[in-house]
Design a protein around this motif. Structure first.
Motif, PDB file in Angstrom:
ATOM      1  N   LYS A   1       0.207  -5.448  -8.528  1.00 46.61           N
ATOM      2  CA  LYS A   1       0.229  -4.181  -7.472  1.00 46.61           C
ATOM      3  C   LYS A   1       0.282  -4.925  -6.105  1.00 46.61           C
ATOM      4  O   LYS A   1      -0.058  -4.646  -5.091  1.00 46.61           O
ATOM      5  N   PHE A   2       1.060  -6.088  -6.033  1.00 44.78           N
ATOM      6  CA  PHE A   2       1.427  -6.681  -4.865  1.00 44.78           C
ATOM      7  C   PHE A   2       3.037  -6.723  -4.603  1.00 44.78           C
ATOM      8  O   PHE A   2       3.604  -6.744  -5.604  1.00 44.78           O
ATOM      9  N   TRP A   3       3.256  -6.897  -3.538  1.00 45.20           N
ATOM     10  CA  TRP A   3       4.668  -7.097  -3.060  1.00 45.20           C
ATOM     11  C   TRP A   3       5.304  -6.068  -3.465  1.00 45.20           C
ATOM     12  O   TRP A   3       6.606  -5.789  -3.336  1.00 45.20           O
TER      13      TRP A   3
ATOM     14  N   TYR B   1      10.267  -6.001  -3.311  1.00 46.62           N
ATOM     15  CA  TYR B   1       9.473  -6.838  -3.615  1.00 46.62           C
ATOM     16  C   TYR B   1       9.408  -7.574  -2.065  1.00 46.62           C
ATOM     17  O   TYR B   1      10.040  -8.246  -1.508  1.00 46.62           O
ATOM     18  N   MET B   2       8.355  -6.664  -1.461  1.00 51.31           N
ATOM     19  CA  MET B   2       8.214  -6.910  -0.181  1.00 51.31           C
ATOM     20  C   MET B   2       7.252  -8.120   0.367  1.00 51.31           C
ATOM     21  O   MET B   2       6.334  -8.258  -0.343  1.00 51.31           O
ATOM     22  N   SER B   3       7.864  -8.778   1.360  1.00 50.97           N
ATOM     23  CA  SER B   3       6.952  -9.776   1.699  1.00 50.97           C
ATOM     24  C   SER B   3       7.576 -10.287   3.123  1.00 50.97           C
ATOM     25  O   SER B   3       8.609  -9.519   3.709  1.00 50.97           O
ATOM     26  N   ALA B   4       6.827 -11.115   4.011  1.00 50.58           N
ATOM     27  CA  ALA B   4       7.351 -11.479   5.321  1.00 50.58           C
ATOM     28  C   ALA B   4       8.243 -12.497   5.327  1.00 50.58           C
ATOM     29  O   ALA B   4       8.412 -13.511   4.307  1.00 50.58           O
ATOM     30  N   LYS B   5       9.440 -12.391   6.144  1.00 50.98           N
ATOM     31  CA  LYS B   5      10.426 -13.355   6.194  1.00 50.98           C
ATOM     32  C   LYS B   5       9.633 -14.616   6.770  1.00 50.98           C
ATOM     33  O   LYS B   5       8.975 -14.725   7.494  1.00 50.98           O
ATOM     34  N   ARG B   6      10.084 -15.879   6.064  1.00 51.59           N
ATOM     35  CA  ARG B   6       9.558 -16.964   6.841  1.00 51.59           C
ATOM     36  C   ARG B   6       9.862 -17.342   8.420  1.00 51.59           C
ATOM     37  O   ARG B   6       9.205 -18.165   8.829  1.00 51.59           O
ATOM     38  N   LEU B   7      11.321 -16.808   8.539  1.00 49.37           N
ATOM     39  CA  LEU B   7      11.796 -17.189   9.726  1.00 49.37           C
ATOM     40  C   LEU B   7      11.240 -16.513  11.049  1.00 49.37           C
ATOM     41  O   LEU B   7      11.087 -16.922  12.010  1.00 49.37           O
ATOM     42  N   THR B   8      11.081 -15.367  10.654  1.00 56.14           N
ATOM     43  CA  THR B   8      10.512 -14.136  11.698  1.00 56.14           C
ATOM     44  C   THR B   8       9.144 -13.375  11.486  1.00 56.14           C
ATOM     45  O   THR B   8       8.732 -12.724  12.382  1.00 56.14           O
TER      46      THR B   8
ATOM     47  N   TYR C   1      12.804  -8.610  -0.531  1.00 52.50           N
ATOM     48  CA  TYR C   1      13.485  -9.761  -1.200  1.00 52.50           C
ATOM     49  C   TYR C   1      14.078  -9.417  -2.420  1.00 52.50           C
ATOM     50  O   TYR C   1      13.657  -9.764  -3.483  1.00 52.50           O
ATOM     51  N   ILE C   2      15.374  -8.465  -2.227  1.00 51.47           N
ATOM     52  CA  ILE C   2      16.122  -8.179  -3.416  1.00 51.47           C
ATOM     53  C   ILE C   2      17.489  -8.733  -3.698  1.00 51.47           C
ATOM     54  O   ILE C   2      18.160  -8.329  -4.273  1.00 51.47           O
TER      55      ILE C   2
END
Length: 179
Positions: free
Chosen positions: A9-11, A63-70, A76-77
């Motif tokens: 139940k994450f992302w 698949y939601m997560s934070a972008k590493r650059l911003t 993330y699909i």
């Protein structure tokens, strides 16, 4: 970072397992980083022999997560490739043993590979990687479940690359354009 064990139940990923109770999610990121898992084999793969290896692969529509650059939230699909490496240690003397096409489907499908190592392999590494050639790194993922043993096979036997599973396909989501 380490790959994630699902379902958790994450992302915002709610894909059920292909087999059993859990599976692994691995990502590639816009900062040129990607995830993998290494394992020592109980019985090494031997030079000159061929082996059949199967794995179930999918891609979640969310698949939601934070972008590493911003650090901005991002889905993330983007289609991502599964790669299988073999070697004499965890991360050394590596040889690419198998690679899938970009996984762009939300239903679980069984991928079959004929593996013929050029050197004895005591370790394997499974990883998510970008669809190549890449112009710019992107954010994507693959879901990995139901890995088989390495079964020795006749090197002259051909394998069908993908076998459909008896699973209900999730609806396809339109992908954003890739730069």
């Amino acid at each position: 970072s380490v790959p994630d064990v699902h379902p958790g139940k994450f992302w915002d990923n709610d894909t059920p397992p292909s087999e059993g109770n859990t599976y692994v999610g691995m990502v590639v990121r816009d900062n040129e980083s990607w995830e993998g898992i290494s394992q020592r084999l109980q019985v090494p793969l031997t030079t000159g022999k061929c082996y059949k290896f199967t794995i179930d692969l999918a891609r979640s529509n969310k698949y939601m997560s934070a972008k590493r650059l911003t650090s901005a939230p991002h889905n993330y699909i983007q289609p991502t490739v599964f790669r299988l490496w073999g070697g004499s240690g965890m991360c050394n003397d590596r040889e690419l043993l198998a690679e899938s096409k970009a996984v762009d489907h939300a239903d679980w499908r069984t991928y079959q590979f004929k593996v013929k190592p050029k050197a004895d392999c005591k370790f394997i590494l499974i990883e998510a990687f970008y669809k190549t050639p890449i112009i710019e790194p992107y954010c994507g993922h693959i879901l990995v479940d139901n890995l088989s043993d390495f079964d020795e096979m006749d090197c002259n036997t051909a394998l069908q690359p993908v076998v459909m599973k008896n699973a209900v396909a999730a609806p396809k989501e339109k992908l954003p354009p890739h730069k």
